[in-house]
Design a protein around this motif. Sequence first.
Motif, PDB file in Angstrom:
ATOM      1  N   THR A 244       0.947 -22.776  48.874  1.00  0.00           N
ATOM      2  CA  THR A 244       0.003 -22.335  47.273  1.00  0.00           C
ATOM      3  C   THR A 244       1.315 -22.438  45.885  1.00  0.00           C
ATOM      4  O   THR A 244       2.410 -21.518  45.720  1.00  0.00           O
ATOM      5  N   VAL A 245       0.500 -22.552  44.966  1.00  0.00           N
ATOM      6  CA  VAL A 245       1.498 -22.972  43.913  1.00  0.00           C
ATOM      7  C   VAL A 245       1.001 -22.541  42.572  1.00  0.00           C
ATOM      8  O   VAL A 245      -0.116 -22.300  42.104  1.00  0.00           O
ATOM      9  N   VAL A 246       1.608 -20.884  41.872  1.00  0.00           N
ATOM     10  CA  VAL A 246       1.013 -20.434  40.944  1.00  0.00           C
ATOM     11  C   VAL A 246       1.573 -20.488  39.332  1.00  0.00           C
ATOM     12  O   VAL A 246       2.862 -20.482  39.417  1.00  0.00           O
ATOM     13  N   ASN A 247       1.371 -20.579  38.752  1.00  0.00           N
ATOM     14  CA  ASN A 247       1.400 -21.463  37.513  1.00  0.00           C
ATOM     15  C   ASN A 247       0.897 -19.823  36.505  1.00  0.00           C
ATOM     16  O   ASN A 247      -0.350 -19.822  36.906  1.00  0.00           O
ATOM     17  N   PHE A 248       0.985 -18.895  35.434  1.00  0.00           N
ATOM     18  CA  PHE A 248       0.863 -18.131  34.863  1.00  0.00           C
ATOM     19  C   PHE A 248       1.830 -18.269  32.979  1.00  0.00           C
ATOM     20  O   PHE A 248       2.835 -18.392  33.412  1.00  0.00           O
ATOM     21  N   ASP A 249       1.119 -17.687  32.095  1.00  0.00           N
ATOM     22  CA  ASP A 249       2.249 -17.836  30.821  1.00  0.00           C
ATOM     23  C   ASP A 249       1.851 -15.968  30.091  1.00  0.00           C
ATOM     24  O   ASP A 249       0.281 -16.024  30.398  1.00  0.00           O
ATOM     25  N   ILE A 250       2.627 -16.024  29.386  1.00  0.00           N
ATOM     26  CA  ILE A 250       1.990 -14.584  28.599  1.00  0.00           C
ATOM     27  C   ILE A 250       1.613 -14.678  27.077  1.00  0.00           C
ATOM     28  O   ILE A 250       2.416 -16.082  26.272  1.00  0.00           O
ATOM     29  N   SER A 251       0.263 -14.541  27.211  1.00  0.00           N
ATOM     30  CA  SER A 251      -1.107 -14.571  26.094  1.00  0.00           C
ATOM     31  C   SER A 251       0.130 -13.698  24.949  1.00  0.00           C
ATOM     32  O   SER A 251       0.252 -12.305  25.435  1.00  0.00           O
ATOM     33  N   ASN A 252      -0.509 -14.365  23.937  1.00  0.00           N
ATOM     34  CA  ASN A 252       0.375 -13.562  23.136  1.00  0.00           C
ATOM     35  C   ASN A 252       1.812 -12.639  22.614  1.00  0.00           C
ATOM     36  O   ASN A 252       1.972 -12.008  21.737  1.00  0.00           O
ATOM     37  N   PHE A 253       2.356 -13.148  23.521  1.00  0.00           N
ATOM     38  CA  PHE A 253       3.786 -13.222  23.041  1.00  0.00           C
ATOM     39  C   PHE A 253       5.130 -13.763  22.486  1.00  0.00           C
ATOM     40  O   PHE A 253       5.862 -12.765  21.935  1.00  0.00           O
ATOM     41  N   HIS A 254       4.615 -14.203  21.547  1.00  0.00           N
ATOM     42  CA  HIS A 254       5.084 -14.761  20.211  1.00  0.00           C
ATOM     43  C   HIS A 254       4.933 -13.243  19.188  1.00  0.00           C
ATOM     44  O   HIS A 254       5.844 -13.337  18.442  1.00  0.00           O
ATOM     45  N   GLU A 255       3.769 -13.133  19.099  1.00  0.00           N
ATOM     46  CA  GLU A 255       3.454 -11.665  18.816  1.00  0.00           C
ATOM     47  C   GLU A 255       4.226 -10.572  19.094  1.00  0.00           C
ATOM     48  O   GLU A 255       4.744 -10.325  17.978  1.00  0.00           O
ATOM     49  N   VAL A 256       4.561 -10.690  19.960  1.00  0.00           N
ATOM     50  CA  VAL A 256       6.057 -10.014  20.440  1.00  0.00           C
ATOM     51  C   VAL A 256       6.731 -10.127  19.633  1.00  0.00           C
ATOM     52  O   VAL A 256       8.037  -9.205  19.054  1.00  0.00           O
ATOM     53  N   ASN A 257       8.167 -11.319  19.715  1.00  0.00           N
ATOM     54  CA  ASN A 257       9.298 -12.228  19.401  1.00  0.00           C
ATOM     55  C   ASN A 257       8.752 -11.551  17.310  1.00  0.00           C
ATOM     56  O   ASN A 257       9.626 -11.045  17.218  1.00  0.00           O
ATOM     57  N   GLU A 258       7.564 -11.828  17.470  1.00  0.00           N
ATOM     58  CA  GLU A 258       7.639 -11.835  15.250  1.00  0.00           C
ATOM     59  C   GLU A 258       7.916  -9.798  15.384  1.00  0.00           C
ATOM     60  O   GLU A 258       8.397  -9.426  14.503  1.00  0.00           O
ATOM     61  N   ALA A 259       7.231  -9.151  16.053  1.00  0.00           N
ATOM     62  CA  ALA A 259       6.446  -8.119  15.794  1.00  0.00           C
ATOM     63  C   ALA A 259       8.281  -6.969  16.085  1.00  0.00           C
ATOM     64  O   ALA A 259       8.961  -6.164  15.600  1.00  0.00           O
ATOM     65  N   GLY A 260       8.956  -7.279  17.696  1.00  0.00           N
ATOM     66  CA  GLY A 260      10.321  -6.682  17.759  1.00  0.00           C
ATOM     67  C   GLY A 260      11.026  -7.699  17.781  1.00  0.00           C
ATOM     68  O   GLY A 260      12.533  -6.720  18.017  1.00  0.00           O
ATOM     69  N   GLY A 261      11.230  -8.601  17.185  1.00  0.00           N
ATOM     70  CA  GLY A 261      12.422  -9.636  17.029  1.00  0.00           C
ATOM     71  C   GLY A 261      12.809  -9.939  19.063  1.00  0.00           C
ATOM     72  O   GLY A 261      12.215  -9.537  19.423  1.00  0.00           O
ATOM     73  N   GLN A 262      13.547 -10.590  18.655  1.00  0.00           N
ATOM     74  CA  GLN A 262      14.183 -11.178  20.582  1.00  0.00           C
ATOM     75  C   GLN A 262      14.589 -10.768  21.530  1.00  0.00           C
ATOM     76  O   GLN A 262      13.801 -10.901  22.675  1.00  0.00           O
ATOM     77  N   ALA A 263      15.068  -9.005  20.887  1.00  0.00           N
ATOM     78  CA  ALA A 263      15.817  -8.358  21.719  1.00  0.00           C
ATOM     79  C   ALA A 263      13.958  -7.975  22.626  1.00  0.00           C
ATOM     80  O   ALA A 263      14.025  -7.856  23.734  1.00  0.00           O
ATOM     81  N   GLU A 264      13.124  -7.768  21.354  1.00  0.00           N
ATOM     82  CA  GLU A 264      12.117  -7.300  22.233  1.00  0.00           C
ATOM     83  C   GLU A 264      11.682  -8.074  23.153  1.00  0.00           C
ATOM     84  O   GLU A 264      10.654  -8.071  24.677  1.00  0.00           O
ATOM     85  N   GLY A 265      11.086  -9.592  23.035  1.00  0.00           N
ATOM     86  CA  GLY A 265      10.873 -10.668  23.408  1.00  0.00           C
ATOM     87  C   GLY A 265      11.910 -10.706  25.188  1.00  0.00           C
ATOM     88  O   GLY A 265      11.206 -11.124  25.996  1.00  0.00           O
TER      89      GLY A 265
END
Length: 268
Positions: free
Chosen positions: A141-162
């Motif tokens: 089994t191979v699983v692929n997943f991504d993080i929705s709204n990740f860019h919003e966290v980056n923009e709001a909290g900066g790269q450190a929060e991302g």
Amino acid sequence: MRRIVAGPLLVTVNCILTIVAVAVDIKFEQRLNVLLLLALPIACVSWYGSQKQAEYALLFVVGWSVYWGIGGDWIAWVNRVLETISIAAIWYCVRELRLSLERGKISRQTDEITEVLTRRYFLQKLSEEMERSRRYQRSLTVVNFDISNFHEVNEAGGQAEGDKVLRMVATTVRDHLRFGDCIGRIGADEFAILLPETDNEASEYVIQKMKQLLAKEARKNYWPIGFSFGAITFGVAPSSIEEVLDALDEVMAYAKKDGKNHVRHDKM
């Protein structure tokens, strides 16, 4: 990390070299310097053997030097001390060089932020498990997943929060995988999980468990993120890795089409 253990041939050669060095030492009553003969097996075991094997070899040489130093004059003692220090230095330098190379290899294989496999080494691991699946006719089994709204966290909290989000995802998944499973970061906000010898039902349980754990951690940290999962369970892995990646892209597209926080799991 795989540790190289000295095989029978290496052990035999090192024992012969050590016996020769000891015999020469006895024959010439310490008048002939056998440092090189003793240094060779020490260097070989330090490089190719396990940590314990290298430590035993060093202890033997130190013990032999102390034994021959007993009863000798002060010059003999000084010579033995210098020989022992030299051999210990060789042992230490060889071990540190080997460990440094191993650390460098690990750093090339793992992502700097999350400390999980990079895309390159995840795909290498996938290729190996596909071959094993075909050889033994086992499921994969191979699983692929991504993080929705990740860019919003980056923009709001900066790269450190991302980066904190990425580390949370990697740690949460890795801590709940079995021995033999692995996770890799294959994109900016995208991860993949490899579940060898895992059928459709077992892998579905793992996926749902990971989704719940990740959602719980996201709520705990007040992150407005979600997770979309696409997975494929192969009865037997195909021969082409491109076929696996294309199939994963397709199921991920279906998962996102259904909306955020959805799982699409197909069987092939």
